[in-house]
Enzyme design. Structure first.
Site, short mmCIF file in Angstrom:
data_model
loop_
_atom_site.label_atom_id
_atom_site.label_comp_id
_atom_site.label_asym_id
_atom_site.label_seq_id
_atom_site.Cartn_x
_atom_site.Cartn_y
_atom_site.Cartn_z
N CYS A 245 0.81 -1.22 0.00
CA CYS A 245 0.00 0.00 0.00
C CYS A 245 0.85 1.27 0.00
O CYS A 245 0.69 2.14 -0.85
CB CYS A 245 -0.92 -0.05 1.21
SG CYS A 245 -1.96 1.39 1.37
N ARG B 50 -4.84 -9.60 -8.35
CA ARG B 50 -3.70 -9.92 -7.48
C ARG B 50 -3.95 -11.24 -6.78
O ARG B 50 -5.09 -11.67 -6.65
CB ARG B 50 -3.46 -8.79 -6.46
CG ARG B 50 -3.00 -7.50 -7.15
CD ARG B 50 -2.80 -6.37 -6.15
NE ARG B 50 -1.77 -6.60 -5.17
CZ ARG B 50 -0.46 -6.42 -5.37
NH1 ARG B 50 -0.02 -6.00 -6.56
NH2 ARG B 50 0.41 -6.65 -4.41
N HIS C 28 -24.95 23.53 3.63
CA HIS C 28 -25.04 24.02 2.25
C HIS C 28 -23.95 25.06 2.02
O HIS C 28 -23.75 25.91 2.88
CB HIS C 28 -26.42 24.64 2.03
CG HIS C 28 -26.55 25.25 0.67
ND1 HIS C 28 -26.72 24.48 -0.45
CD2 HIS C 28 -26.52 26.55 0.26
CE1 HIS C 28 -26.80 25.27 -1.51
NE2 HIS C 28 -26.67 26.53 -1.11
P1 FAD Z 1 0.72 -5.79 1.93
O1 FAD Z 1 0.45 -4.35 1.94
O2 FAD Z 1 0.92 -6.46 0.63
O3 FAD Z 1 2.00 -6.01 2.84
C1 FAD Z 1 2.58 -7.26 3.00
C2 FAD Z 1 4.02 -7.05 3.42
O4 FAD Z 1 4.53 -8.29 3.88
C3 FAD Z 1 4.94 -6.62 2.28
O5 FAD Z 1 5.65 -5.46 2.62
C4 FAD Z 1 5.92 -7.80 2.13
O6 FAD Z 1 7.23 -7.39 1.82
C5 FAD Z 1 5.87 -8.42 3.50
N1 FAD Z 1 6.19 -9.85 3.52
C6 FAD Z 1 5.64 -10.83 2.77
N2 FAD Z 1 6.15 -12.03 3.10
C7 FAD Z 1 7.06 -11.79 4.07
C8 FAD Z 1 7.94 -12.62 4.80
N3 FAD Z 1 7.97 -13.94 4.63
N4 FAD Z 1 8.75 -12.03 5.71
C9 FAD Z 1 8.74 -10.70 5.91
N5 FAD Z 1 7.93 -9.86 5.25
C10 FAD Z 1 7.09 -10.40 4.35
N6 FAD Z 1 -6.21 -0.57 -1.48
C11 FAD Z 1 -7.01 0.39 -1.00
O7 FAD Z 1 -7.75 0.16 -0.04
N7 FAD Z 1 -7.01 1.64 -1.56
C12 FAD Z 1 -6.23 1.95 -2.60
O8 FAD Z 1 -6.25 3.08 -3.08
C13 FAD Z 1 -5.39 0.95 -3.13
N8 FAD Z 1 -4.59 1.22 -4.18
C14 FAD Z 1 -3.78 0.24 -4.66
C15 FAD Z 1 -3.00 0.53 -5.76
C16 FAD Z 1 -2.16 -0.43 -6.28
C17 FAD Z 1 -1.31 -0.09 -7.48
C18 FAD Z 1 -2.10 -1.71 -5.67
C19 FAD Z 1 -1.16 -2.76 -6.20
C20 FAD Z 1 -2.88 -2.01 -4.57
C21 FAD Z 1 -3.75 -1.04 -4.07
N9 FAD Z 1 -4.57 -1.29 -2.99
C22 FAD Z 1 -5.41 -0.33 -2.52
C23 FAD Z 1 -4.59 -2.60 -2.31
C24 FAD Z 1 -3.75 -2.53 -1.01
O9 FAD Z 1 -2.44 -2.12 -1.34
C25 FAD Z 1 -3.74 -3.87 -0.33
O10 FAD Z 1 -5.06 -4.31 -0.11
C26 FAD Z 1 -3.03 -3.77 1.01
O11 FAD Z 1 -1.73 -3.31 0.86
C27 FAD Z 1 -3.03 -5.13 1.72
O12 FAD Z 1 -2.38 -5.01 2.93
P2 FAD Z 1 -1.65 -6.25 3.61
O13 FAD Z 1 -1.15 -5.75 4.92
O14 FAD Z 1 -2.53 -7.43 3.61
O15 FAD Z 1 -0.43 -6.63 2.67
P1 NAI Z 2 -9.36 -6.25 -10.53
O1 NAI Z 2 -9.82 -7.55 -10.03
O2 NAI Z 2 -9.94 -5.00 -9.99
O3 NAI Z 2 -9.56 -6.18 -12.12
C1 NAI Z 2 -9.00 -7.11 -12.98
C2 NAI Z 2 -9.70 -6.99 -14.31
O4 NAI Z 2 -8.99 -7.74 -15.26
C3 NAI Z 2 -11.12 -7.52 -14.30
O5 NAI Z 2 -11.97 -6.58 -14.91
C4 NAI Z 2 -11.02 -8.82 -15.08
O6 NAI Z 2 -12.21 -9.15 -15.74
C5 NAI Z 2 -9.91 -8.46 -16.06
N1 NAI Z 2 -9.21 -9.60 -16.64
C6 NAI Z 2 -8.82 -10.74 -16.01
N2 NAI Z 2 -8.19 -11.55 -16.88
C7 NAI Z 2 -8.16 -10.91 -18.09
C8 NAI Z 2 -7.65 -11.22 -19.38
N3 NAI Z 2 -7.03 -12.36 -19.60
N4 NAI Z 2 -7.79 -10.32 -20.38
C9 NAI Z 2 -8.42 -9.14 -20.15
N5 NAI Z 2 -8.94 -8.81 -18.95
C10 NAI Z 2 -8.80 -9.66 -17.92
O7 NAI Z 2 -7.77 -6.29 -10.32
P2 NAI Z 2 -6.67 -5.15 -10.37
O8 NAI Z 2 -7.20 -3.94 -11.07
O9 NAI Z 2 -5.45 -5.80 -10.87
O10 NAI Z 2 -6.50 -4.79 -8.85
C11 NAI Z 2 -6.04 -5.81 -7.92
C12 NAI Z 2 -6.52 -5.51 -6.54
O11 NAI Z 2 -5.93 -4.34 -6.01
C13 NAI Z 2 -8.02 -5.33 -6.50
O12 NAI Z 2 -8.54 -6.39 -5.73
C14 NAI Z 2 -8.25 -4.05 -5.81
O13 NAI Z 2 -9.13 -4.20 -4.74
C15 NAI Z 2 -6.89 -3.60 -5.29
N6 NAI Z 2 -6.77 -2.18 -5.63
C16 NAI Z 2 -7.59 -1.31 -5.00
C17 NAI Z 2 -7.58 0.01 -5.34
C18 NAI Z 2 -8.52 0.92 -4.68
O14 NAI Z 2 -9.10 0.54 -3.67
N7 NAI Z 2 -8.70 2.14 -5.16
C19 NAI Z 2 -6.66 0.55 -6.35
C20 NAI Z 2 -5.87 -0.48 -6.98
C21 NAI Z 2 -5.92 -1.78 -6.60
#
Ligand code: FAD
Ligand code: NAI
Length: 462
Positions: free
Chosen positions: A42, A269, A441
């Site tokens: 995150c 993911r 408002h």
């Molecule tokens: P993570 O944040 O994935 O943290 C896991 C940590 O564990 C990592 O730092 C990793 O290095 C560590 N780890 C793993 N295995 C080990 C090990 N064996 N030993 C030591 N350390 C280890 N969610 C939202 O709610 N809002 C958003 O706007 C949003 N935007 C996103 C944008 C992108 C591009 C992406 C990819 C994700 C986004 N998400 C968003 C999703 C969000 O990032 C995840 O849901 C969240 O980070 C999950 O938290 P977590 O603590 O489960 O794991």
């Molecule tokens: P996602 O699950 O949101 O979207 C994946 C999309 O890819 C779906 O529309 C699916 O139908 C499509 N897809 C799957 N296989 C495909 C294929 N072979 N060809 C074409 N399309 C295909 O996953 P995304 O966007 O990768 O995000 C991963 C996770 O990260 C989400 O679960 C989301 O909750 C979290 N995340 C949250 C954010 C937020 O809260 N604002 C921002 C970014 C990520």
């Protein structure tokens, strides 16, 4: 060898929140992190950097499209990409350092390195074994792979590579019209890239309310994103400077190829459990590769818990945080609780999209009698003044009891507006309760009230 009440593996929103709450509850606690910095996906490569780029490019969009109409004349800003990336990096640093500070303040030990669990009660990091009464796995998730698509994080990238491209591509193909695809697709479209989104399904953002999906896709199209729907990507090919995306249209199996400078793979993911030793430990997994837990977040191995992206449920930072707090309370002998029915989801495009609770489609599937209250931001004075009249608030309430069952917003500040509805739902409120609450408002939140009024005798300003 130190002995802890709890060791948390992973310092993302699930892990760091769990560690801090454990400490606040009087436990001796450590958090193991393999990355160089705290904060997990995150803070390092997810929520925070993507929102920094969304913010910067939204400012650019406003300057290009709305400044002149407000009497703010002059040349539109030009993009210094390196500076934008530095701004993003410094935003990450401020946040990850913030967690370091909170760990020190709360006396959480940060154990640096990758952890495994040789047996219940033990966490091994490097050559050292630490004893812990409770182990909480918060190891998060990683980008899912797609057959035939090889990620090199340069030409074919996941979100991680897309957050640090060497330059703004001229042509970007995004595979997947989900949250990442549309947020990062928006960023690059605003920066002038020609963005084409290839989606397997016929709708964007699967699982969302269908009316929002349609409106959202239309809005994204208006902003310049192109969509190829119902398309299954077969493979990608790369040369030194270009990439090709091969896809088949599902309706007629016809084959097509798209050229791109950069391909963003955003097709979901998957849980990350590599190196933890869960097999040998005998930890039960779900058939989707998630760690299986009971209602107290404990796995089938006593004293080993799991939270966040690595277990089932929406992969969202705030869901992980809530589980972190609740699991901490469990291991401290209290009763942690997460209301999975009221977890908001937000997409930080412009306009933002936010939802909580039931969709209209899910209520139909359940055969539940419901009513819909809708209000367009066109009827909201503040939105009109701010060029933010696109979008609407939709509230779903039980037809007989008027209890709020769900809400869907596309519009300005949707991600903030949704929370008054979350609070209302937590208290089991009716749409009328919301409608009878005085709203200041002129605010965007008046649109929420008007949608609640629309569940009853009708909105005033529509
Ligand atoms: P993570 O944040 O994935 O943290 C896991 C940590 O564990 C990592 O730092 C990793 O290095 C560590 N780890 C793993 N295995 C080990 C090990 N064996 N030993 C030591 N350390 C280890 N969610 C939202 O709610 N809002 C958003 O706007 C949003 N935007 C996103 C944008 C992108 C591009 C992406 C990819 C994700 C986004 N998400 C968003 C999703 C969000 O990032 C995840 O849901 C969240 O980070 C999950 O938290 P977590 O603590 O489960 O794991
Ligand atoms: P996602 O699950 O949101 O979207 C994946 C999309 O890819 C779906 O529309 C699916 O139908 C499509 N897809 C799957 N296989 C495909 C294929 N072979 N060809 C074409 N399309 C295909 O996953 P995304 O966007 O990768 O995000 C991963 C996770 O990260 C989400 O679960 C989301 O909750 C979290 N995340 C949250 C954010 C937020 O809260 N604002 C921002 C970014 C990520």
């Amino acid at each position: 060898m130190a002995t802890y009440d709890a060791i948390i593996i992973g310092s993302g929103p699930g892990g760091y929140v769990c560690a801090i709450r454990c400490a606040q509850l009087g436990l001796k606690v450590a958090c193991v992190e393999g990355r160089e910095t705290l904060g997990g996906t995150c803070l390092n490569v997810g929520c925070i950097p993507s929102k920094a780029l969304l913010h910067a490019t939204h400012m650019l969009h406003e300057a290009e499209h709305n400044f002149a109409a407000m009497g703010l004349k002059g040349k539109s800003p030009s993009v210094d990409w390196d500076q934008m990336l530095s701004y993003k990096t410094s935003t990450i640093e401020q946040n990850t350092k913030g967690i370091e500070f909170l760990f020190k303040k709360n006396k959480v030990d940060w154990i640096k390195g990758w952890a495994s669990i040789p047996e219940a009660g033990q966490v091994k990091v490097g050559d050292e074994v630490h004893e812990a009464r409770n182990i909480i796995i918060a190891s998060g998730s990683e980008a899912a792979s797609l057959p035939g698509v090889e990620v090199d994080e340069k030409r074919v990238v996941t979100s991680t590579g897309a957050l640090e491209l060497g330059k703004v591509p001229k042509k970007m193909v995004v595979i997947g019209a989900g949250v990442i695809g549309l947020e990062l697709g928006s960023v690059y479209a605003r920066l002038g890239a020609d963005v084409t989104v290839v989606e397997f399904l016929d709708v964007v953002t699967p699982g969302m309310d269908a009316e929002i999906q349609k409106n959202f896709q239309k809005t994204m199209k208006k902003q310049g994103l192109e969509f190829i729907m119902g398309a299954a990507v077969q493979k990608t090919e790369t040369t030194k400077t270009k990439a090709k995306v091969h896809y088949k249209l599902r309706k007629d199996d016809s084959e097509h190829v798209l050229d791109a400078d950069v391909v963003l793979v955003a097709t979901g993911r998957k849980p990350y459990t590599d190196g933890l030793g869960l097999d040998a430990l005998g930890v039960k997994m779900t058939d989707r590769g998630q760690i299986a837990v009971n209602e107290t977040w404990e796995t089938n191995v006593k004293g080993v818990y799991a939270i966040g992206d690595v277990i089932e449920g929406p992969m969202l930072a705030h869901k992980a945080e809530d589980e972190g707090m609740a699991a901490a309370e469990q291991v401290a002998g209290k009763h942690g609780h997460v209301n999975y029915g009221v977890i908001p989801g937000v997409i930080y495009t412009h306009p933002e999209v936010a939802n909580v609770g039931a969709t209209e489609e899910s209520l139909k599937d359940q055969g539940r009698a419901y009513k819909v209250g809708k209000f367009s931001f066109m009827g909201n004075g503040r939105a009109k003044a701010n060029f933010a009249g696109d979008g609407f608030v939709k509230i779903l309430a039980d037809k007989d009891t008027d209890r709020i069952l769900g809400a869907h917003i596309i519009g300005p500040m949707a991600g903030d507006l949704i929370h008054e509805i979350c609070v209302a739902m937590e208290f089991g409120a009716s749409a009328e309760d919301l409608a009878m609450t005085c709203h200041a408002h002129p605010t965007y939140s008046e649109a929420v009230r008007e949608a609640a009024l629309a569940c009853g005798d009708g909105p005033i300003h529509m």
